[in-house]
Design an enzyme around this catalytic site. Structure first.
Site, mmCIF file in Angstrom:
data_model
loop_
_atom_site.group_PDB
_atom_site.id
_atom_site.type_symbol
_atom_site.label_atom_id
_atom_site.label_comp_id
_atom_site.label_asym_id
_atom_site.label_seq_id
_atom_site.Cartn_x
_atom_site.Cartn_y
_atom_site.Cartn_z
ATOM 1 C CG ASP A 179 -8.412 -0.768 1.962
ATOM 2 O OD1 ASP A 179 -7.433 -0.912 2.717
ATOM 3 O OD2 ASP A 179 -9.592 -0.776 2.370
ATOM 4 C CD GLU A 202 -2.869 -1.130 2.384
ATOM 5 O OE1 GLU A 202 -4.019 -1.599 2.313
ATOM 6 O OE2 GLU A 202 -2.370 -0.732 3.462
ATOM 7 C CG ASP A 238 -8.986 -4.569 4.373
ATOM 8 O OD1 ASP A 238 -8.264 -4.044 5.236
ATOM 9 O OD2 ASP A 238 -9.821 -3.934 3.702
ATOM 10 N NE ARG A 253 -10.906 3.506 0.703
ATOM 11 C CZ ARG A 253 -11.157 2.846 1.841
ATOM 12 N NH1 ARG A 253 -10.788 1.601 1.980
ATOM 13 N NH2 ARG A 253 -11.812 3.433 2.802
ATOM 14 N NE ARG A 293 -4.639 2.792 3.083
ATOM 15 C CZ ARG A 293 -5.140 1.835 3.845
ATOM 16 N NH1 ARG A 293 -4.663 0.631 3.763
ATOM 17 N NH2 ARG A 293 -6.107 2.085 4.689
#
Length: 277
Positions: A213, A196, A215, A210, A201
């Site tokens: 991203d 990122e 996760d 953004r 980012r």
């Protein structure tokens, strides 16, 4: 799971805390268990479908002779990683390293250290709504795949979704990835954080726009809740932009807490969004 075992391979090399150990050297004994599906080799009688244990034994010997560590723990940690990278079809290795001449000035048989290391399956959600979204996606996937300890094994379709959270902004591009990794959950988090940062980012407000991203959604069947990391992702069951692409690449993956598949979670979420008559 099937396995091939190399038991008590003797190697003379130079590992230890004391200077005389690294100079004079001593005998070590290695037991290596390789876990993988040997059915193909068993049916075909073809070595190409299995592990060449003679070559593996030579590799272990060469690795231990050419690398020097103070601790047994360091030897087996680095050797396990090297073996899993050299033989990518192996799912897991179990190593025991014995040191029969350990300098502790007491009678003993051996001192040993045993570790188990394996490839882990991790699922990531990826999203972006700033800049060249698709280019950022492809670059993030490339960086993941370039990591020595990680390989990208499945990529979902990229889908366009409306923003979540009520902040006015452009539509998102979302997707899901399956990776195989030798990294721990914390190390995966560190890796995606560095990616990122590499992609510069930008996320100035919560639920805001953004550039990229990433996760962690699942990591094997692990359940953990730390200050910086919760697995499974605590909001995943509420997010169609996570479940829709994830259901493409892992429809039968079972949520370790809810006990239902990703497909079932996605269908339940869709049903909850249908307005009642």
């Amino acid at each position: 799971m099937d396995k091939i075992t190399i038991k008590d391979l003797e190697v003379f090399c130079h590992h230890g805390v004391f200077p005389e150990e690294t100079v004079l050297g001593q005998k070590f004994m290695v037991t290596a268990e390789f876990f993988f599906d040997i059915r193909k080799a068993g049916k075909t009688d073809d070595l190409n479908g299995s592990l060449n244990y003679a070559e593996a034994a030579q590799y272990i010997k060469k690795f231990m002779e050419q690398n020097t560590y103070q601790l047994l723990e360091a030897v087996v940690e680095h050797l396990a990683k090297a073996l899993l990278l050299r033989y990518p079809f192996v799912e897991k290795v179990l190593l025991e390293l014995k040191k029969p001449w350990a300098p502790i000035l007491l009678p003993l048989d051996t001192v040993s250290v045993t570790v188990e290391r394996r490839w882990h399956t991790c699922y990531l959600a990826i999203g972006a709504n700033l800049g060249d979204k698709e280019a950022n996606f492809k670059r993030a996937i490339q960086l993941l795949d370039e990591d020595e300890l990680t390989r990208v094994t499945r990529v979902s379709d990229f889908i366009i979704t409306e923003p979540y959270g009520g902040v006015p902004q452009d539509d998102f591009l979302n997707g899901a990835l399956e990776i195989k990794t030798l990294r721990t959950p914390e190390e995966v988090l560190e890796l995606i954080g560095s990616i990122e940062q590499d992609l510069k980012r930008v996320r100035e407000i919560h639920w805001g726009p953004r550039t990229i991203d990433l996760d962690i959604i699942f990591y094997d069947d692990i359940v953990m809740q730390e200050e910086t990391l919760t697995i499974p992702h605590k909001e995943m069951a509420k997010r169609d932009f996570v479940l829709k692409p994830l259901s493409q690449i892992a429809p039968a993956k079972i949520h370790p807490l809810l006990g239902v598949t990703v497909t079932k979670l996605y269908q339940e979420l869709l049903n909850s969004l249908v307005p009642e008559d």
